[in-house]
Design a protein around this motif. Structure first.
Motif, mmCIF file in Angstrom:
data_model
loop_
_atom_site.group_PDB
_atom_site.id
_atom_site.type_symbol
_atom_site.label_atom_id
_atom_site.label_comp_id
_atom_site.label_asym_id
_atom_site.label_seq_id
_atom_site.Cartn_x
_atom_site.Cartn_y
_atom_site.Cartn_z
ATOM 1 N N MET A 194 0.936 -1.138 -0.104
ATOM 2 C CA MET A 194 -0.102 -0.015 -0.156
ATOM 3 C C MET A 194 0.993 1.238 -0.031
ATOM 4 S SD MET A 194 -3.084 -1.074 0.071
ATOM 5 C CE MET A 194 -2.426 -2.413 -0.946
ATOM 6 N N LYS A 195 0.304 2.145 -0.545
ATOM 7 C CA LYS A 195 1.132 3.510 -0.543
ATOM 8 C C LYS A 195 0.371 4.486 0.213
ATOM 9 C CE LYS A 195 3.221 6.603 -4.068
ATOM 10 N NZ LYS A 195 3.326 6.908 -5.589
ATOM 11 N N ALA A 196 1.445 5.098 1.040
ATOM 12 C CA ALA A 196 0.942 6.038 2.249
ATOM 13 C C ALA A 196 1.687 7.446 2.022
ATOM 14 C CB ALA A 196 1.112 5.478 3.614
ATOM 15 N N LEU A 197 1.065 8.457 2.401
ATOM 16 C CA LEU A 197 1.468 9.653 2.241
ATOM 17 C C LEU A 197 1.387 10.410 3.861
ATOM 18 C CD1 LEU A 197 2.359 12.476 0.973
ATOM 19 C CD2 LEU A 197 -0.031 13.162 0.755
ATOM 20 N N VAL A 198 2.737 10.726 4.128
ATOM 21 C CA VAL A 198 2.973 10.987 5.693
ATOM 22 C C VAL A 198 2.969 12.668 5.713
ATOM 23 C CG1 VAL A 198 4.358 11.024 7.726
ATOM 24 C CG2 VAL A 198 3.828 8.968 6.361
ATOM 25 N N VAL A 199 2.079 13.268 6.285
ATOM 26 C CA VAL A 199 2.249 14.783 6.203
ATOM 27 C C VAL A 199 2.463 15.346 7.578
ATOM 28 C CG1 VAL A 199 1.317 16.947 5.565
ATOM 29 C CG2 VAL A 199 0.552 14.991 4.373
ATOM 30 N N GLU A 200 3.612 15.758 8.110
ATOM 31 C CA GLU A 200 4.169 16.025 9.327
ATOM 32 C C GLU A 200 5.407 17.247 9.198
ATOM 33 O OE1 GLU A 200 4.725 16.667 12.828
ATOM 34 O OE2 GLU A 200 3.092 15.112 12.867
ATOM 35 N N ASP A 201 5.350 17.999 9.790
ATOM 36 C CA ASP A 201 6.377 19.179 9.797
ATOM 37 C C ASP A 201 7.569 18.728 10.816
ATOM 38 O OD1 ASP A 201 4.812 19.779 12.042
ATOM 39 O OD2 ASP A 201 5.201 21.823 11.988
ATOM 40 N N GLN A 254 10.429 8.820 11.528
ATOM 41 C CA GLN A 254 10.050 7.712 12.446
ATOM 42 C C GLN A 254 8.709 7.010 11.904
ATOM 43 O OE1 GLN A 254 9.012 8.662 16.496
ATOM 44 N NE2 GLN A 254 7.638 7.079 16.815
ATOM 45 N N LEU A 255 7.752 7.880 11.573
ATOM 46 C CA LEU A 255 6.458 7.178 10.904
ATOM 47 C C LEU A 255 6.867 6.650 9.617
ATOM 48 C CD1 LEU A 255 4.030 10.287 11.401
ATOM 49 C CD2 LEU A 255 3.885 8.149 12.629
ATOM 50 N N SER A 256 7.809 7.361 8.661
ATOM 51 C CA SER A 256 7.933 6.548 7.483
ATOM 52 C C SER A 256 8.636 5.404 7.763
ATOM 53 C CB SER A 256 8.769 7.514 6.719
ATOM 54 O OG SER A 256 8.272 8.697 6.411
ATOM 55 N N LEU A 257 9.513 5.211 8.461
ATOM 56 C CA LEU A 257 10.321 3.821 8.973
ATOM 57 C C LEU A 257 9.423 2.754 9.247
ATOM 58 C CD1 LEU A 257 13.043 2.410 9.131
ATOM 59 C CD2 LEU A 257 13.222 3.393 11.292
ATOM 60 N N GLY A 299 5.324 -2.778 5.424
ATOM 61 C CA GLY A 299 5.234 -2.953 4.057
ATOM 62 C C GLY A 299 4.491 -1.781 3.301
ATOM 63 N N TYR A 300 4.410 -0.605 3.607
ATOM 64 C CA TYR A 300 3.845 0.315 2.840
ATOM 65 C C TYR A 300 5.085 1.180 2.165
ATOM 66 C CZ TYR A 300 -0.408 0.769 5.490
ATOM 67 O OH TYR A 300 -1.830 0.414 6.186
ATOM 68 N N THR A 301 4.535 1.558 0.950
ATOM 69 C CA THR A 301 5.442 2.638 0.141
ATOM 70 C C THR A 301 5.069 3.783 0.806
ATOM 71 O OG1 THR A 301 5.650 1.018 -1.447
ATOM 72 C CG2 THR A 301 5.994 3.536 -2.130
ATOM 73 N N VAL A 302 6.237 4.830 1.319
ATOM 74 C CA VAL A 302 5.915 6.112 1.729
ATOM 75 C C VAL A 302 6.286 7.159 1.157
ATOM 76 C CG1 VAL A 302 6.063 7.256 3.839
ATOM 77 C CG2 VAL A 302 5.825 4.728 4.104
ATOM 78 N N LEU A 331 3.743 0.288 -5.688
ATOM 79 C CA LEU A 331 4.743 -0.550 -4.991
ATOM 80 C C LEU A 331 5.865 0.346 -4.854
ATOM 81 C CD1 LEU A 331 4.363 -3.630 -7.409
ATOM 82 C CD2 LEU A 331 3.774 -3.578 -4.960
ATOM 83 N N TYR A 332 6.149 1.159 -5.533
ATOM 84 C CA TYR A 332 7.520 1.851 -5.670
ATOM 85 C C TYR A 332 7.262 3.480 -5.245
ATOM 86 C CZ TYR A 332 8.890 -2.494 -7.802
ATOM 87 O OH TYR A 332 8.999 -3.828 -7.996
ATOM 88 N N HIS A 333 8.203 4.127 -4.826
ATOM 89 C CA HIS A 333 8.462 5.567 -4.697
ATOM 90 C C HIS A 333 8.284 6.369 -6.266
ATOM 91 C CE1 HIS A 333 9.166 5.672 -0.583
ATOM 92 N NE2 HIS A 333 10.068 4.803 -0.772
ATOM 93 N N GLN A 334 7.770 7.369 -6.258
ATOM 94 C CA GLN A 334 7.695 8.178 -7.676
ATOM 95 C C GLN A 334 8.969 7.971 -8.453
ATOM 96 O OE1 GLN A 334 6.633 12.153 -6.959
ATOM 97 N NE2 GLN A 334 5.440 11.275 -5.035
ATOM 98 N N ASP A 335 10.235 7.869 -8.032
ATOM 99 C CA ASP A 335 11.273 8.072 -8.939
ATOM 100 C C ASP A 335 11.674 6.659 -9.438
ATOM 101 O OD1 ASP A 335 12.089 6.768 -6.597
ATOM 102 O OD2 ASP A 335 13.637 8.042 -6.286
#
Length: 227
Positions: A1-8, A15-18, A24-27, A178-182
């Motif tokens: 699953m692909k997640a977007l983490v929005v945190e300043d 920590q959330l991304s890790l 198993g998420y793509t962040v 599955l993957y990051h944008q790049d």
């Protein structure tokens, strides 16, 4: 699953991304509101974690902007604001869940997994199609009760297809989840995953769980029958 983490807060964001990557998420990450609004409008996500106190635009404004743009992926607000009025305002802005800091990492992951399942139309953590069963909590796939040994990316691929059983998923959409944008989207890696999954999930070539829709992508067959 692909997640977007929005945190300043940089440390918390990492920590959330890790934590989500380990589950198993793509962040993808954002640290300010305007960037988050753009990301959510322009790219596909399965779920988002949003802080309310963001520079540029507030988390509430970001969520409202997504909903006004008809972006309906689940959103969990993660904030230090714990008053019931803040929760009501957050949910009425278009969020699907609300978690107050400090929090337990296991609770955050469980809530996100539940949001993703429900968005795909599955209330229970275990999905069963004929002799195949996927457990989204233990991240295990079983065939006739026996665990199928999968790599991390193979699991991500079949999980996304099974959560969207019956729906044709384009190669581009599947790759984005599955993957990051790049990631090089011209790679044939996805075809390799699909071929290996077919061999592992259907060793006798009788089930045909993953169908190719010519020119469009792949579809998980929801009408599998027990042998």
């Amino acid at each position: 699953m692909k997640a977007l983490v929005v945190e300043d807060d940089q440390d918390l964001r990492r920590q959330l991304s890790l934590q989500l990557t380990e589950k198993g998420y793509t962040v993808e990450e954002c640290e300010e509101g305007k960037e988050a609004l753009f990301m959510g409008k322009e790219y596909e996500f399965d779920v988002a974690v949003v802080d309310l106190g963001l520079p540029g635009l507030s988390g509430l404004e970001v969520i409202k902007g997504w909903r006004e743009a008809h972006r309906d992926f689940p959103v969990l607000i993660l904030t230090a604001r714990g008053h019931w009025q803040d929760k009501v305002e957050g949910l009425e802005s278009g969020a699907d869940d609300y978690l107050v800091k400090p929090f337990q990492p296991e609770e955050l992951t469980a809530r996100l997994n539940a949001l993703v399942r429900r968005a795909a139309g599955h209330a229970k953590p275990k999905l069963t199609f004929g002799p195949l069963m996927l457990d989204t909590v233990s991240r295990v796939v079983r065939l006739q009760g026996e665990e199928v040994r999968l790599t991390s990316y193979e699991y991500r691929t079949v999980e996304y297809l099974m959560l969207n059983a019956g729906k044709t998923i384009s190669k581009t959409e599947l790759t984005e989840h599955l993957y990051h944008q790049d990631f090089d989207r011209d790679s044939n890696v996805l075809e390799v995953f699909i071929r290996r999954l077919r061999q592992k999930l259907d060793p006798d070539q009788q089930l045909q769980p993953i169908l190719t829709v010519r020119g469009l992508g792949y579809r998980f067959n929801p009408d599998l029958k027990d042998a």
